[in-house]
Design an enzyme around this catalytic site. Structure first.
Site, PDB file in Angstrom:
ATOM      1  N   LYS A  53      -1.565   4.789   5.448  1.00  0.00           N
ATOM      2  CA  LYS A  53      -1.831   3.415   5.011  1.00  0.00           C
ATOM      3  C   LYS A  53      -3.227   3.001   5.442  1.00  0.00           C
ATOM      4  O   LYS A  53      -3.993   2.436   4.659  1.00  0.00           O
ATOM      5  CB  LYS A  53      -0.789   2.440   5.601  1.00  0.00           C
ATOM      6  N   GLN A  97       5.788  -1.787  10.712  1.00  0.00           N
ATOM      7  CA  GLN A  97       6.427  -0.543  10.293  1.00  0.00           C
ATOM      8  C   GLN A  97       7.855  -0.481  10.828  1.00  0.00           C
ATOM      9  O   GLN A  97       8.088  -0.635  12.025  1.00  0.00           O
ATOM     10  CB  GLN A  97       5.596   0.655  10.825  1.00  0.00           C
ATOM     11  N   ASP A 120       4.878  -6.658   2.408  1.00  0.00           N
ATOM     12  CA  ASP A 120       6.030  -5.766   2.211  1.00  0.00           C
ATOM     13  C   ASP A 120       7.142  -6.462   1.427  1.00  0.00           C
ATOM     14  O   ASP A 120       8.064  -5.807   0.943  1.00  0.00           O
ATOM     15  CB  ASP A 120       6.592  -5.354   3.585  1.00  0.00           C
TER      16      ASP A 120
END
Ligand code: NAD
Length: 295
Positions: A53, A97, A120
């Protein structure tokens, strides 16, 4: 047309479009768009994701802020970091994460993220926006699946879609997105009776289960489109492993009209869509208009 839906190529194109918009944003806003990624602990798969990422964020001309915290970090410290990122004007998107260590309440951490920086799309506010048709952020993997479908077929209106899996991250938002595309949607899960028969009705099958090669070719209506979200590592002999999806590609490919391979199908879309969501967030946060139709 090739039966295989090439997610790798589509993701490359999307990243190139994001990079060009990011350069334009920098000129207009006088700063780069920025993505903050928070990793707690040393889970090897998560470390790989976070590294990728970060690399791809920089490659798109956006700033990457990585926060790596030890596994034993108290929940309160993590919440304080999220709060700091919420108010940092250089940060447009925040990604924590998952999974988080067991002593941290994941829902509490996700709820602490400013919904307008929640690239997200996991915050309940964004889940609610998706469910009610308001603009917000949509989870990256299912949004990537819909992009691949629309790129292939244009309109999906009226098609029968079966989504296997009902997780908050993939199955449920996938179903919402397909409803928004005017599909007739069935959500199947671990308690569904006669799954092969349910799948046989579908023009579009989305498998997001986490069970290697579960969906077989003889479950499919001939010509159906198969989107395989699963990423499963299985033994490949001599101590080696390989990645397979939730669909048995060998038996499904001859029956399907179109199918995503694993790897190279849905997988590469997730980070590309994350970068897309981040550049959208940057424009919204900076009050700069963006035509999202090409994204
Ligand atoms: P999850 O474990 O949260 O959910 C799995 C779902 O599958 C559940 O809703 C469950 O009801 C259903 N299920 C389990 N067994 C079943 C069965 N026998 N029959 C029918 N349904 C069954 O998983 P998830 O987070 O939604 O992920 C699903 C898969 O997608 C995993 O392989 C994961 O690695 C992969 N994934 C890939 C990406 C990507 O970037 N491509 C992103 C997220 C998840």
């Amino acid at each position: 047309m090739d039966k295989r839906i090439d997610g790798k190529a589509f993701a490359e194109g999307l990243r190139a479009r994001v990079a060009s918009i990011a350069a334009d944003f920098e000129g207009r806003a006088g700063r780069q768009a920025g993505l903050a990624v928070v990793l707690v602990g040393e889970d090897p798969a998560s470390q790989v994701y976070v590294r990728n990422k970060g690399k791809q964020t920089l490659a798109c001309g956006m700033a990457s802020f990585e926060h790596k915290l030890p596994a034993e970090t108290p929940e309160a410290d993590l919440l304080a970091l999220v709060e700091q990122l919420n108010v940092d004007p250089a940060v447009d998107g925040i990604l924590v994460q998952l999974p988080l260590p067991a002593h941290v309440n994941e829902s509490k951490v996700i709820a602490a993220i400013n919904p307008d920086k929640d690239v997200d799309g996991f915050h309940v506010v964004n889940a609610g926006r998706l469910a009610t048709g308001l603009p917000g952020f949509v989870p990256c993997t299912p949004l990537g699946c819909v992009m691949l479908l629309k790129d292939r077929f244009g309109s999906l209106a009226g098609l029968d879609a079966v989504v296997i899996g009902r997780s908050n991250i993939v199955g449920k938002p996938m179903a919402q997105l397909l409803i928004a595309e005017s599909c007739t949607v069935t959500v199947a899960h671990s308690r569904t009776r006669d799954l092969p028969e349910v799948v046989r009705r579908a023009d579009i099958v989305v498998a997001a289960v986490g069970r290697p090669e579960m969906v077989k070719g003889d479950w499919l209506k001939p010509g159906a489109t198969v989107i395989d979200v699963g990423i499963n590592r299985v033994p490949a002999g001599e101590g080696k492993t390989r990645l397979v999806g939730d669909v048995d590609f060998a038996s499904a490919a001859p029956v399907a009209g179109a199918i995503t391979p694993v790897p190279g199908g849905v997988g590469p879309m997730t980070i590309a869509v994350l970068l897309r969501n981040t550049i959208v967030a940057a424009h919204r946060n900076a009050g700069i208009a963006l035509d999202e139709s090409g994204l």
